[in-house]
Motif scaffolding. Structure first.
Motif, PDB file in Angstrom:
ATOM      1  N   HIS A  75       2.362  10.696 -15.231  1.00  0.00           N
ATOM      2  CA  HIS A  75       2.995  10.021 -14.091  1.00  0.00           C
ATOM      3  C   HIS A  75       2.005   9.081 -13.416  1.00  0.00           C
ATOM      4  O   HIS A  75       0.792   9.302 -13.478  1.00  0.00           O
ATOM      5  N   ASN A  76       2.538   8.093 -12.748  1.00  0.00           N
ATOM      6  CA  ASN A  76       1.704   7.209 -11.927  1.00  0.00           C
ATOM      7  C   ASN A  76       1.454   7.859 -10.568  1.00  0.00           C
ATOM      8  O   ASN A  76       2.291   8.639 -10.089  1.00  0.00           O
ATOM      9  N   ASP A  77       0.341   7.534  -9.961  1.00  0.00           N
ATOM     10  CA  ASP A  77       0.026   8.061  -8.628  1.00  0.00           C
ATOM     11  C   ASP A  77       1.174   7.808  -7.659  1.00  0.00           C
ATOM     12  O   ASP A  77       1.830   6.770  -7.703  1.00  0.00           O
ATOM     13  N   ARG A  78       1.355   8.754  -6.768  1.00  0.00           N
ATOM     14  CA  ARG A  78       2.282   8.621  -5.635  1.00  0.00           C
ATOM     15  C   ARG A  78       3.749   8.525  -6.036  1.00  0.00           C
ATOM     16  O   ARG A  78       4.553   7.975  -5.283  1.00  0.00           O
ATOM     17  N   GLN A  79       4.085   8.983  -7.226  1.00  0.00           N
ATOM     18  CA  GLN A  79       5.510   9.072  -7.548  1.00  0.00           C
ATOM     19  C   GLN A  79       6.107  10.216  -6.726  1.00  0.00           C
ATOM     20  O   GLN A  79       5.494  11.265  -6.572  1.00  0.00           O
ATOM     21  N   THR A  96      -0.264  14.669  -6.468  1.00  0.00           N
ATOM     22  CA  THR A  96       0.392  13.367  -6.727  1.00  0.00           C
ATOM     23  C   THR A  96      -0.273  12.219  -5.980  1.00  0.00           C
ATOM     24  O   THR A  96       0.044  11.069  -6.241  1.00  0.00           O
TER      25      THR A  96
ATOM     26  N   GLU B 229      -1.969   3.998 -12.385  1.00  0.00           N
ATOM     27  CA  GLU B 229      -0.867   4.159 -13.329  1.00  0.00           C
ATOM     28  C   GLU B 229      -1.386   4.885 -14.556  1.00  0.00           C
ATOM     29  O   GLU B 229      -2.522   4.669 -14.974  1.00  0.00           O
TER      30      GLU B 229
END
Lengths: 97, 373
Positions: A75-79, A96, B229
């Protein structure tokens, strides 16, 4: 980046305890948030850590082929996420970022 | 009742706030977010394209400038470079091809130190560039140690059709005047013909050109960098390229290069560029991550008048910040022919320094995953 790991230990597996310990060893010292038994958020921050976790989980699967299976998602950060509070939301926010 | 008075102190503070406000707007301060060591890969990066500059020349005796700018707004008609980078680490090792077509409204201008500070004869250089590129990881294995050791290779080629003029309609040289027909120029015997000099006030400088270039870039990966990402970040690259340009004659196309200009300017240019870029995770006063670039440029000027050296070159060091749209600062030493339209008979040896926008950023790559073909 971070990851979600889900794993399953077959019902009545003779080495269930050993597998559970090995799975948590595979997470090394990464930040984690256990969602419920068999599912966790992991603070996998880079590709080197990702590769190490994946390799360790694959090794467990090779040893306990019929007793263990897993899936890991990047996952990408801050999802974002939504929770009904079955787990520690503060820990999830830390993982996260 | 205390009344507010607009004293000089308030005016000075207001001006200072305005300057700070404009700078903050331009630099988009603050935008830092915790945990974002490497900004997102989805941001478009421009490989081998023009950067934008705003700078001063020192000394400015030859250029006579308060400031100089190179503006290069781009209209990207299509560009799938990011998609090629996305796939480079997935599947068997192979070349991932792509292309891009973009229109660039390249403009160079100098605000001069003359009375009223005019922007004398700006360079107007619209161009259309078609770029082909291909990307491949340098080794079959996608293990972190292998990616870190071997990296990714990119090859690119481009073809440009462009126009270069200064929007003026006077005679090209200082020793010329309008002929009786008001169209042609003739020699003015009252002005010395030697040394030859251009009409810097309103001389007409115009050409079309065709340009082709090839480039190679070796990108190093660092699997321990922490991208926002999910992916693999690069921590540097070096690249080298060669470009050649042909100046189209006005006999073939209106607005092309006149014979009198061709006689002293030459019909060709051949140049080479090499650069080395390093990832930097911290910026000055928290400006954030970005890169440091060292670039060398050299160009041969076949057919050029003896008034200037047959070769020009520059060396540039720059630092750009990814969280601020590629804004940064640079310093450059430039030697050789003045590249500013009518300055082509003048030789420069200047240090240039100021602000710039560099979007040729370090690329990121999608992670090789079992679930992805």
């Amino acid at each position: 980046m971070f990851a979600t790991v889900a794993w399953k230990i077959s019902e009545g597996a003779p080495h269930a305890g050993d597998i559970e310990v090995d799975v948590h060893r595979a997470f090394h010292t990464l930040q984690r948030c256990e969602l419920w038994p068999g599912a966790a958020l992991l603070g996998v921050r880079n590709f080197a850590q990702w590769s190490e976790v994946v390799a360790d989980l694959q090794n467990i699967e090779q040893v306990y082929t019929t007793q263990f299976s897993f899936a890991i998602f990047e996952h990408n950060d801050r999802q974002g996420f939504v929770t009904s509070e079955p787990f520690d939301a503060a820990a999830a926010l830390a993982v996260t970022r | 009742m205390t009344r507010f008075r607009l004293t000089p102190v308030y005016v000075a503070r207001a001006k200072w706030r305005t300057v700070v406000g404009v700078m903050a707007f331009a630099l988009n301060v603050p935008t830092s977010a915790p945990g974002q060591a490497v900004p997102g890969f989805r941001l478009q990066f421009d490989q081998h394209f023009d950067r934008q500059y705003l700078f001063a020349n020192a000394p400015n005796g030859e250029t006579r400038t308060i400031f100089e700018a190179q503006l290069a707004p781009q209209l990207s008609i299509w560009n799938n470079l990011n998609a090629s980078y996305d796939n480079a680490l997935s599947g068997p090792r192979s070349w991932h091809r792509g292309s891009g077509l973009r229109f660039t409204m390249l403009t160079r201008l100098r605000m001069t130190t003359e009375s009223s500070s005019p922007v004398r004869t700006p360079s107007y250089m619209p161009k259309l560039t078609w770029q082909l590129f291909t990307v491949r990881r340098a080794h079959e294995s996608v293990k972190p140690e292998s990616l870190d050791a071997h990296g990714v290779t990119s090859l690119a080629a481009d073809l440009t059709v462009g126009h270069y003029s200064n929007g003026q309609d006077g005679c090209l040289f200082a020793n010329q005047r309008r002929a009786a027909n008001r169209k042609d120029c003739e020699t003015d015997p009252s002005v010395p013909a030697s040394p030859l000099s251009t009409n810097r006030r309103d001389g007409s400088f115009s050409m079309h050109y065709l340009e082709a270039g090839v480039y190679r870039r070796a990108i190093s990966l660092n699997s321990t960098l922490e991208p926002a990402e999910a992916g693999v970040a690069s921590d540097g690259y070096w690249s080298a390229g060669i470009r050649t340009r042909y100046h189209v004659s006005e006999r073939w196309l209106g607005g092309g290069m006149s014979q009198e200009l061709r006689d002293v300017y030459g019909g060709w240019r051949i140049n080479a560029t090499a650069d080395k870029v390093w990832w930097r995770d911290k910026g000055f006063r928290g400006l954030g991550p970005g890169h440091l670039r060292l670039e060398a440029f050299v160009e041969a000027l076949p057919g050029m008048s003896d008034a200037v050296p047959p070769v020009r070159f520059s060396v540039e060091l720059s630092r750009s910040y990814y969280k601020h749209d590629g804004w940064g600062s640079f310093i450059r030493y430039y030697y050789g022919q003045d590249y500013y339209n009518l300055g082509f008979l003048t030789q420069l040896s200047v240090v240039q320094f100021g602000a710039m926008i560099d979007r040729d950023r370090l690329p990121g790559f999608r992670m090789p995953g079992l679930g992805r073909p």
